[in-house]
Design a protein around this motif. Structure first.
Motif, PDB file in Angstrom:
ATOM      1  N   GLU A 280      37.820 -36.126  11.417  1.00 49.08           N
ATOM      2  CA  GLU A 280      38.092 -35.657  12.775  1.00 49.08           C
ATOM      3  C   GLU A 280      39.205 -34.612  12.767  1.00 49.08           C
ATOM      4  O   GLU A 280      39.146 -33.597  13.494  1.00 49.08           O
ATOM      5  N   PHE A 281      40.240 -34.855  11.974  1.00 47.46           N
ATOM      6  CA  PHE A 281      41.350 -33.905  11.855  1.00 47.46           C
ATOM      7  C   PHE A 281      40.842 -32.536  11.427  1.00 47.46           C
ATOM      8  O   PHE A 281      41.214 -31.507  11.995  1.00 47.46           O
ATOM      9  N   TRP A 282      39.969 -32.531  10.440  1.00 50.64           N
ATOM     10  CA  TRP A 282      39.459 -31.258   9.940  1.00 50.64           C
ATOM     11  C   TRP A 282      38.432 -30.619  10.893  1.00 50.64           C
ATOM     12  O   TRP A 282      38.091 -29.456  10.722  1.00 50.64           O
ATOM     13  N   ALA A 283      37.984 -31.364  11.863  1.00 51.94           N
ATOM     14  CA  ALA A 283      36.996 -30.836  12.807  1.00 51.94           C
ATOM     15  C   ALA A 283      37.624 -30.367  14.119  1.00 51.94           C
ATOM     16  O   ALA A 283      36.909 -30.086  15.082  1.00 51.94           O
ATOM     17  N   THR A 284      38.952 -30.258  14.149  1.00 50.92           N
ATOM     18  CA  THR A 284      39.616 -29.883  15.403  1.00 50.92           C
ATOM     19  C   THR A 284      39.566 -28.385  15.684  1.00 50.92           C
ATOM     20  O   THR A 284      40.052 -27.936  16.732  1.00 50.92           O
ATOM     21  N   GLY A 285      39.018 -27.605  14.756  1.00 51.30           N
ATOM     22  CA  GLY A 285      38.831 -26.183  15.035  1.00 51.30           C
ATOM     23  C   GLY A 285      39.840 -25.257  14.401  1.00 51.30           C
ATOM     24  O   GLY A 285      39.870 -24.056  14.722  1.00 51.30           O
ATOM     25  N   ILE A 286      40.656 -25.762  13.494  1.00 53.34           N
ATOM     26  CA  ILE A 286      41.641 -24.949  12.767  1.00 53.34           C
ATOM     27  C   ILE A 286      41.096 -24.675  11.371  1.00 53.34           C
ATOM     28  O   ILE A 286      40.731 -25.620  10.658  1.00 53.34           O
ATOM     29  N   THR A 351      45.953 -18.096  18.914  1.00 54.43           N
ATOM     30  CA  THR A 351      44.958 -17.491  18.025  1.00 54.43           C
ATOM     31  C   THR A 351      43.624 -18.219  18.066  1.00 54.43           C
ATOM     32  O   THR A 351      42.557 -17.592  17.940  1.00 54.43           O
ATOM     33  N   TYR A 352      43.670 -19.540  18.251  1.00 62.55           N
ATOM     34  CA  TYR A 352      42.448 -20.362  18.277  1.00 62.55           C
ATOM     35  C   TYR A 352      42.439 -21.190  19.563  1.00 62.55           C
ATOM     36  O   TYR A 352      42.659 -22.408  19.535  1.00 62.55           O
ATOM     37  N   PRO A 353      42.181 -20.540  20.694  1.00 64.81           N
ATOM     38  CA  PRO A 353      42.285 -21.232  21.993  1.00 64.81           C
ATOM     39  C   PRO A 353      41.289 -22.364  22.180  1.00 64.81           C
ATOM     40  O   PRO A 353      41.515 -23.241  23.024  1.00 64.81           O
ATOM     41  N   ASP A 354      40.207 -22.371  21.420  1.00 65.87           N
ATOM     42  CA  ASP A 354      39.208 -23.436  21.567  1.00 65.87           C
ATOM     43  C   ASP A 354      39.494 -24.644  20.671  1.00 65.87           C
ATOM     44  O   ASP A 354      38.787 -25.657  20.755  1.00 65.87           O
ATOM     45  N   ALA A 355      40.482 -24.554  19.796  1.00 65.40           N
ATOM     46  CA  ALA A 355      40.810 -25.666  18.900  1.00 65.40           C
ATOM     47  C   ALA A 355      41.517 -26.773  19.666  1.00 65.40           C
ATOM     48  O   ALA A 355      42.223 -26.527  20.647  1.00 65.40           O
TER      49      ALA A 355
END
Length: 410
Positions: A280-286, A351-355
């Motif tokens: 889940e951590f790695w799927a947060t969009g970063i 930089t990653y507003p959807d994360a």
């Protein structure tokens, strides 16, 4: 209770003793490293073996001198107290995996290399290099020159890529790493210019916040250079590598023996839930990017104007928030560094507003425990047995924290 450090200065197969026939000894101090104290006490210049831990908790330093041996009484090692004589004999056996800096002739080789890279530069070495730290993971030495001191760093075989990693990171962010004079990537040798503000008593206030600000910007910029960083020696330590490393650790780590049956059952019982949280951590969009891997103030130089991150033994490609979480953990009590994680996160939000930045921040401390457990287990597995006490228990301590953290976040 603090136990004494004994020092065995060897010369021609004999060992220096005091007027009572005992090895010179000292009590450890916060203000001077144990190697420096040991060498100062007996007039030595290099460690000949890793520090040994004796059954009573005391330590044995085995040292030598590259210059004239100081005056004193030298006796056969067999005349020492039996426990010290036995420990000295064991230390002098050279097992596979002993770092090169403990072997005869290493300082001569590295000095010849230093002299060759300085030739023609207008700077020359003026004295033998001075050992500052020599242990199972790395060696650090001061290099006196007529233009001021330089610094030598070399890692153990497990971290041999550090010279390559430092060089490639320097190419991208020269203002954020120690300035290289030269690097021998085959040997892992790094010759560097000095830094200011790397010690607790010289580091300027606000170092943590400065790192959070500058390092977030650098990591965001590094996303575009991941392939070049991997080609330059940075290992990939993404989600799959982390999950696989944790499962391997639970199957075979030597530190599992330090856990009680109940502790081990609790850790293994939460493993599936833990894996889900890691994923889940790695799927947060970063995106994965350049990570220092061991980012704390002990690896930071900040004098109020110039920031340098050093010790790139763990440099890799991984989730960037692991660095922020690790740094925050070790700056909780440092005045002026409150809000470090939010300062770091704001650049990623922009930089990653959807994360899902907030969830990544919440999960990062747990995943960092897993990440660090894998790191330390790898180090222990590649360290010669007599040195493993130096990091002994770290993996077990990290594992003990996992069940409660999983329960909080699951």
């Amino acid at each position: 209770m603090t136990e004494p450090h004994h020092v065995a200065l060897l010369h021609d197969g004999r060992v220096l003793v005091d007027e009572t026939g005992a090895l010179p000894s000292f009590m450890p101090s916060q203000h001077l490293g144990s190697l420096a104290r040991a060498l100062q006490l007996v007039g030595g210049s290099v460690a000949l073996t890793p520090v040994a831990k004796l059954a009573d908790g005391s330590r044995l330093h085995v040292v030598g001198s590259r210059a004239d041996v100081p005056a004193g009484r030298f006796v056969p090692p067999a005349s020492l107290d039996p426990s010290l004589s036995s420990a000295l004999s064991d230390s002098l056996r050279t097992p596979p995996g002993r770092p090169a800096w403990f072997l005869p002739g290493w300082f001569d080789l590295v000095e010849a290399w230093i002299d060759s890279v300085l030739a023609g530069s207008g700077v020359r070495r003026t004295h033998p290099i001075e050992a500052v730290k020599m242990w199972s993971i790395s060696a650090v030495a001061r290099v006196p020159t007529d233009g001021g001191d330089l610094w030598l760093k070399t890692p153990c075989e497990h971290f041999l890529a550090e010279a390559r990693v430092h060089s490639v990171v320097s190419g991208l962010f020269p203002h954020l790493v120690p300035t290289l004079v030269a690097a021998n990537e085959a040997q892992g040798w790094l010759l560097m210019e000095p830094m200011t503000g790397e010690e607790d008593d010289t580091r300027a206030p606000g170092a943590g916040l400065e790192v959070a600000t500058q390092w977030a910007a650098a990591q965001i910029a590094a996303v575009a250079h991941v392939d070049a960083l991997v080609a330059g020696g940075c290992r990939r330590r993404g989600v799959d590598e982390t999950v696989a490393g944790f499962r391997r650790l639970l199957d075979s780590s030597s530190e599992l023996a330090l856990l009680s049956a109940e502790e081990l059952a609790a850790i293994r019982g939460c493993a599936d839930s833990l894996e889900a949280l890691v994923r889940e951590f790695w799927a947060t969009g970063i995106p994965d990017t350049l990570a220092h891997g061991d980012l704390h103030l002990g690896n930071v130089a900040w004098d109020g104007a110039d920031l340098r991150l050093f010790d790139w033994t763990d440099g890799c490609i991984s989730h960037p928030f692991l660095d922020a979480s690790h740094l925050a953990h070790f700056t909780r009590a440092v005045p002026g560094d409150a809000g470090l994680e939010s300062t770091y996160a704001e650049q990623w939000r922009a930089t990653y507003p959807d994360a899902d930045i907030d969830r990544a921040l919440a999960l990062a401390p747990l995943v960092d425990l897993v990440f660090q457990a894998i790191t330390f287990d790898d180090i222990v597995n590649t360290t010669e047995p007599m040195s493993r006490w130096e990091l002994g228990g770290v993996v077990a301590d990290l594992l003990r924290n996992l069940p409660a953290r999983v329960a909080e976040l699951g």
